[in-house]
Design a protein around this motif. Structure first.
Motif, PDB file in Angstrom:
ATOM      1  N   MET A   1     131.140  44.362  41.282  1.00  0.00           N
ATOM      2  CA  MET A   1     131.270  44.798  39.916  1.00  0.00           C
ATOM      3  C   MET A   1     131.112  43.648  38.933  1.00  0.00           C
ATOM      4  SD  MET A   1     131.586  47.925  39.771  1.00  0.00           S
ATOM      5  CE  MET A   1     131.492  48.957  41.184  1.00  0.00           C
ATOM      6  N   ALA A   2     131.642  42.489  39.280  1.00  0.00           N
ATOM      7  CA  ALA A   2     131.600  41.356  38.358  1.00  0.00           C
ATOM      8  C   ALA A   2     130.166  40.990  38.000  1.00  0.00           C
ATOM      9  CB  ALA A   2     132.325  40.155  38.946  1.00  0.00           C
ATOM     10  N   TYR A   3     129.256  41.076  38.965  1.00  0.00           N
ATOM     11  CA  TYR A   3     127.869  40.724  38.674  1.00  0.00           C
ATOM     12  C   TYR A   3     127.256  41.686  37.661  1.00  0.00           C
ATOM     13  CZ  TYR A   3     126.271  44.457  41.805  1.00  0.00           C
ATOM     14  OH  TYR A   3     126.034  45.673  42.387  1.00  0.00           O
ATOM     15  N   LYS A   4     127.654  42.949  37.687  1.00  0.00           N
ATOM     16  CA  LYS A   4     127.146  43.916  36.707  1.00  0.00           C
ATOM     17  C   LYS A   4     127.671  43.601  35.314  1.00  0.00           C
ATOM     18  CE  LYS A   4     126.224  47.932  39.595  1.00  0.00           C
ATOM     19  NZ  LYS A   4     126.428  49.378  39.716  1.00  0.00           N
ATOM     20  N   LEU A   5     128.945  43.221  35.233  1.00  0.00           N
ATOM     21  CA  LEU A   5     129.519  42.866  33.935  1.00  0.00           C
ATOM     22  C   LEU A   5     128.849  41.611  33.375  1.00  0.00           C
ATOM     23  CD1 LEU A   5     133.291  43.515  34.686  1.00  0.00           C
ATOM     24  CD2 LEU A   5     131.727  44.969  33.386  1.00  0.00           C
ATOM     25  N   GLU A   6     128.642  40.619  34.227  1.00  0.00           N
ATOM     26  CA  GLU A   6     127.976  39.386  33.787  1.00  0.00           C
ATOM     27  C   GLU A   6     126.568  39.679  33.289  1.00  0.00           C
ATOM     28  OE1 GLU A   6     128.235  36.795  37.160  1.00  0.00           O
ATOM     29  OE2 GLU A   6     130.209  36.061  36.572  1.00  0.00           O
ATOM     30  N   ALA A   7     125.831  40.512  34.020  1.00  0.00           N
ATOM     31  CA  ALA A   7     124.461  40.846  33.642  1.00  0.00           C
ATOM     32  C   ALA A   7     124.409  41.569  32.300  1.00  0.00           C
ATOM     33  CB  ALA A   7     123.812  41.702  34.725  1.00  0.00           C
ATOM     34  N   ALA A   8     125.457  42.342  31.990  1.00  0.00           N
ATOM     35  CA  ALA A   8     125.501  43.089  30.734  1.00  0.00           C
ATOM     36  C   ALA A   8     126.099  42.257  29.600  1.00  0.00           C
ATOM     37  CB  ALA A   8     126.305  44.371  30.918  1.00  0.00           C
ATOM     38  N   GLY A   9     126.516  41.041  29.896  1.00  0.00           N
ATOM     39  CA  GLY A   9     127.081  40.176  28.874  1.00  0.00           C
ATOM     40  C   GLY A   9     128.505  40.530  28.481  1.00  0.00           C
ATOM     41  N   VAL A  10     129.232  41.178  29.383  1.00  0.00           N
ATOM     42  CA  VAL A  10     130.613  41.570  29.116  1.00  0.00           C
ATOM     43  C   VAL A  10     131.548  40.455  29.587  1.00  0.00           C
ATOM     44  CG1 VAL A  10     132.432  43.255  29.617  1.00  0.00           C
ATOM     45  CG2 VAL A  10     130.058  44.009  29.396  1.00  0.00           C
ATOM     46  N   SER A  11     132.413  39.992  28.710  1.00  0.00           N
ATOM     47  CA  SER A  11     133.405  38.991  29.091  1.00  0.00           C
ATOM     48  C   SER A  11     134.537  39.684  29.836  1.00  0.00           C
ATOM     49  CB  SER A  11     133.977  38.305  27.856  1.00  0.00           C
ATOM     50  OG  SER A  11     132.966  37.600  27.184  1.00  0.00           O
ATOM     51  N   PHE A  12     135.034  39.031  30.871  1.00  0.00           N
ATOM     52  CA  PHE A  12     136.118  39.620  31.655  1.00  0.00           C
ATOM     53  C   PHE A  12     136.922  38.516  32.316  1.00  0.00           C
ATOM     54  CE2 PHE A  12     132.546  39.087  34.473  1.00  0.00           C
ATOM     55  CZ  PHE A  12     133.101  38.644  35.654  1.00  0.00           C
ATOM     56  N   ARG A  13     138.083  38.900  32.811  1.00  0.00           N
ATOM     57  CA  ARG A  13     138.877  37.997  33.625  1.00  0.00           C
ATOM     58  C   ARG A  13     139.358  38.778  34.840  1.00  0.00           C
ATOM     59  NH1 ARG A  13     144.496  38.444  32.703  1.00  0.00           N
ATOM     60  NH2 ARG A  13     144.988  39.845  31.003  1.00  0.00           N
ATOM     61  N   THR A  14     139.709  38.056  35.881  1.00  0.00           N
ATOM     62  CA  THR A  14     140.135  38.719  37.113  1.00  0.00           C
ATOM     63  C   THR A  14     141.495  38.206  37.562  1.00  0.00           C
ATOM     64  OG1 THR A  14     139.033  37.083  38.503  1.00  0.00           O
ATOM     65  CG2 THR A  14     137.773  39.064  37.939  1.00  0.00           C
TER      66      THR A  14
ATOM     67  N   ILE B   1     129.624  51.371  30.970  1.00  0.00           N
ATOM     68  CA  ILE B   1     128.184  51.607  31.110  1.00  0.00           C
ATOM     69  C   ILE B   1     127.591  50.671  32.154  1.00  0.00           C
ATOM     70  CG2 ILE B   1     125.957  51.415  29.923  1.00  0.00           C
ATOM     71  CD1 ILE B   1     127.445  52.413  27.385  1.00  0.00           C
ATOM     72  N   ALA B   2     127.972  49.397  32.113  1.00  0.00           N
ATOM     73  CA  ALA B   2     127.452  48.413  33.056  1.00  0.00           C
ATOM     74  C   ALA B   2     127.865  48.749  34.497  1.00  0.00           C
ATOM     75  CB  ALA B   2     127.942  47.020  32.690  1.00  0.00           C
ATOM     76  N   ILE B   3     129.111  49.117  34.684  1.00  0.00           N
ATOM     77  CA  ILE B   3     129.617  49.413  36.044  1.00  0.00           C
ATOM     78  C   ILE B   3     128.930  50.627  36.643  1.00  0.00           C
ATOM     79  CG2 ILE B   3     131.660  50.250  37.289  1.00  0.00           C
ATOM     80  CD1 ILE B   3     133.308  48.382  35.481  1.00  0.00           C
ATOM     81  N   HIS B   4     128.666  51.626  35.832  1.00  0.00           N
ATOM     82  CA  HIS B   4     128.079  52.866  36.341  1.00  0.00           C
ATOM     83  C   HIS B   4     126.562  52.888  36.335  1.00  0.00           C
ATOM     84  CE1 HIS B   4     131.982  54.659  36.848  1.00  0.00           C
ATOM     85  NE2 HIS B   4     132.303  54.265  35.632  1.00  0.00           N
ATOM     86  N   SER B   5     125.947  51.789  35.925  1.00  0.00           N
ATOM     87  CA  SER B   5     124.480  51.733  35.953  1.00  0.00           C
ATOM     88  C   SER B   5     123.999  51.358  37.344  1.00  0.00           C
ATOM     89  CB  SER B   5     123.988  50.694  34.944  1.00  0.00           C
ATOM     90  OG  SER B   5     124.323  49.392  35.376  1.00  0.00           O
ATOM     91  N   ASN B   6     122.738  51.687  37.595  1.00  0.00           N
ATOM     92  CA  ASN B   6     122.147  51.361  38.919  1.00  0.00           C
ATOM     93  C   ASN B   6     121.712  49.967  38.928  1.00  0.00           C
ATOM     94  OD1 ASN B   6     122.664  53.862  39.943  1.00  0.00           O
ATOM     95  ND2 ASN B   6     120.714  54.672  39.243  1.00  0.00           N
TER      96      ASN B   6
END
Length: 54
Positions: free
Chosen positions: A1-14, A49-54
């Protein structure tokens, strides 16, 4: 999942939790690590949106 968030430019922490850390285990060991991913309220829709995209 993290790679999808990074690709979409979403900042996150784990935050990670190893649920079996206190048990002695023998090999092979099952991976029981839980990963919690946090995004800001402003990025929540973008993250979904990023998580649920293909």
């Amino acid at each position: 999942m993290a790679y999808k968030l990074e690709a979409a430019g979403v900042s996150f922490r784990t935050k990670t939790f190893d649920n079996m850390r206190h048990f002695q285990s023998h090999f092979p060991r099952e991976d029981n690590t839980q990963y919690d991913i946090y995004v800001t309220k402003e990025d929540e829709h973008k993250a979904q949106i990023a998580i649920h995209s293909n």
